[in-house]
Design a protein around this motif. Structure first.
Motif: not given
Ligand SMILES: Cc1cc2nc3c(=O)[nH]c(=O)nc-3n(C[C@H](O)[C@H](O)[C@H](O)COP(=O)(O)OP(=O)(O)OC[C@H]3O[C@@H](n4cnc5c(N)ncnc54)[C@H](O)[C@@H]3O)c2cc1C
Ligand code: FES
Lengths: 378, 89
Positions: A101, A118, A140
């Motif tokens: 991610f 994030w 994410s």
């Protein structure tokens, strides 16, 4: 000639409707044909999620454009399509997923998607009230992703197409693509009607291969069954679409306009072929997966289940291109993301047809390409 | 006229007769299409109450014979069931 149009579009899902709208706006006379009602294919069966978090630059940019178009859509079409930017949150429960991610976020920001980031487990809990963060590393998160109501979108486009002088024929199944001298001339329906046009577009979604075959063009799209369910409406919690990629995960969100939760998961192993069967297994498994993520939803009642098809290509990217048959185009194989891609893809289809030329709008969506690379955020 | 003064066809989704008639004007010819355009029939009772009324309006406006009308797709579960009950099943 009464039955002559500039462009015939085979398929009245989001792709056909959006393409038809932008073509009509460009001044062309459009006719859409669908063998059922509008949205009777995959579009009316999707869960209405719209996101920009992809891993290829082309898809990210296309989706940023789509999100902008969804934002203007209610006003533009004169009907409420229930666009709401409630965001998307992809959950990471292990280090490997987190790493991937983080890499994706870097690619997405590079492509211009500024608000993706994030967030740790506690912040996940803040943006998604009630989320069980046991074992969660974070996610994410992109707050500008969102949702809209598929039938309202398709119907909104169709009404505008008619206002612009175009036509929509429902319950009209194309059984033949008429060709002369290497050029497309029109279509014939099961009912025996003939419709002529200078250009024909294959926007038949999961049936794009069958429709392509009518014109002698192979379109590598394979249907794959995906099931979904919806609950009664309850108070809107304000959480984003939750995506859990684990093998026992799934995706679900709550519609802001009526408070219903809607969700699905990708079955392992996958279920290839055309099918609209629903299973009891899904009807108990999906609630388990939803309650694992948000236990407080326990009393919310499921009112309906159904299924529809993803329309997969070998590399997970759409096909948007001219074909070896002159004036015959293809816009299909959206790989389970066609609703969100619709507005931007529709614009590309219109531009490809009105501007002419020989190159596909995006090299990665060409009909004849190397299908071996993969979109990772499926 | 406020919505509360109008004739309601679908109580679950609060759909008025006027809204169903607009859907028919826009080209809906089946109860399934009306359902997808207006949400009449997509509510808690899944159309058990409103389906007949929608079919009557279609019959009246389009001159359809009741026996010629396409049946609405019926989807399970037949009664709303909680996520918890389903998860435990
Ligand atoms: C359970 C589920 C959840 C999904 N969730 C999402 C989501 O959250 N977000 C998202 O973006 N996407 C989602 N999708 C994917 C999305 O639904 C599809 O990618 C999209 O609807 C494809 O649109 P389309 O116009 O290409 O195809 P379709 O909507 O299938 O339209 C094609 C049309 O062509 C017609 N047709 C076929 N053959 C003929 C013929 N011979 N003659 C005339 N007409 C013909 C069909 O009747 C159909 O209406 C989901 C899909 C499923 C099944
Ligand atoms: S009255 Fe229409 S769904 Fe219940």
């Amino acid at each position: 000639m009464a039955n002559h149009s500039d462009v015939i579009i085979i398929g009245g899902g989001i792709i056909g409707a959006a393409s038809g709208y932008y073509l009509a706006q460009a001044g062309l006379k459009v006719r859409i044909l669908d063998r059922g009602y509008l949205g009777s294919g995959s579009t009316g069966r999707c869960i209405g999620g719209i996101r920009q978090q992809f891993t290829s630059e082309g898809s990210i940019k296309l989706m940023m454009e789509s999100v902008r178009l969804f934002g203007e859509m209610s006003e533009e079409l004169g009907t409420d399509v229930h666009w709401h930017n409630g965001g998307y949150l992809f959950l990471a429960h292990d280090q490997q997923r987190k790493e991937s991610f983080l890499q994706n976020i870097a690619i997405q920001r590079q492509a211009g998607l500024q608000d993706v980031r994030w967030i740790d487990a506690y912040e996940c809990r803040q943006v998604a009230p009630g989320l069980d963060i046991n074992g969660l590393l974070g996610g994410s998160y992109c707050p500008s992703d969102g949702q809209a109501y598929p039938f309202a979108v398709v119907n909104g486009y169709a009404q505008r197409i008619k206002q612009l002088g175009g036509q929509v024929s429902t319950f009209a199944e194309v059984s033949d693509v008429i060709r002369t001298g290497g050029r497309v001339k029109g279509v014939r329906t099961v009912q025996g009607q003939e419709f002529l046009a200078d250009v024909v577009v294959n926007a038949a979604g999961p049936w794009a291969r069958e429709v392509g075959a009518l014109a002698g063009i192979d379109v590598p799209v394979e249907p794959e069954r995906h099931e979904a369910l919806i609950t009664e409406g309850v108070e809107y919690l304000g959480a984003p679409m939750l995506v859990d990629y684990r093998s026992d995960g799934g995706y679900f969100q709550q519609f802001k306009h009526n408070g219903q939760f809607i969700g699905c998961y990708s079955p392992v192993p996958n279920v290839p072929g055309h099918s609209s069967d629903s299973t009891y297994q899904f009807l108990s498994e999906m609630p388990r997966r939803m309650l694992k993520l948000v236990p407080a939803l326990a009393p919310v009642k499921v009112i309906r289940q159904w299924s529809g098809s993803y329309e997969n290509t070998p590399d997970g990217n759409p096909i948007l291109d001219r074909t070896p048959l002159d004036s015959f185009y293809v816009a299909a194989g959206m790989c389970g993301h066609g609703f969100m891609l619709g507005p931007a893809v529709g614009r590309r289809v219109a531009r490809m047809i009105t501007e002419g030329g020989t190159k596909p709008p995006l090299a990665e969506f060409a009909l004849e390409r190397d299908f071996s690379s993969k979109e990772a955020m499926k | 006229m406020s919505k509360s003064d109008e004739k309601i066809i679908c109580r679950c989704e609060d759909v008025t007769e006027a809204e169903v008639l607009i859907a028919i004007e826009q080209g809906a010819t089946t109860a399934d299409e009306v359902k997808r355009l207006t949400r009449a029939g997509m509510g808690h009772c899944q159309g058990r109450t409103c389906r007949r009324l929608v079919n009557q309006l279609l019959a009246k406006k389009l001159g359809q014979k009741p026996e010629a009308q396409r049946p609405v797709t019926q989807r399970s579960p037949l009664q709303p069931i909680s996520l918890k009950t389903l998860a435990d099943s």
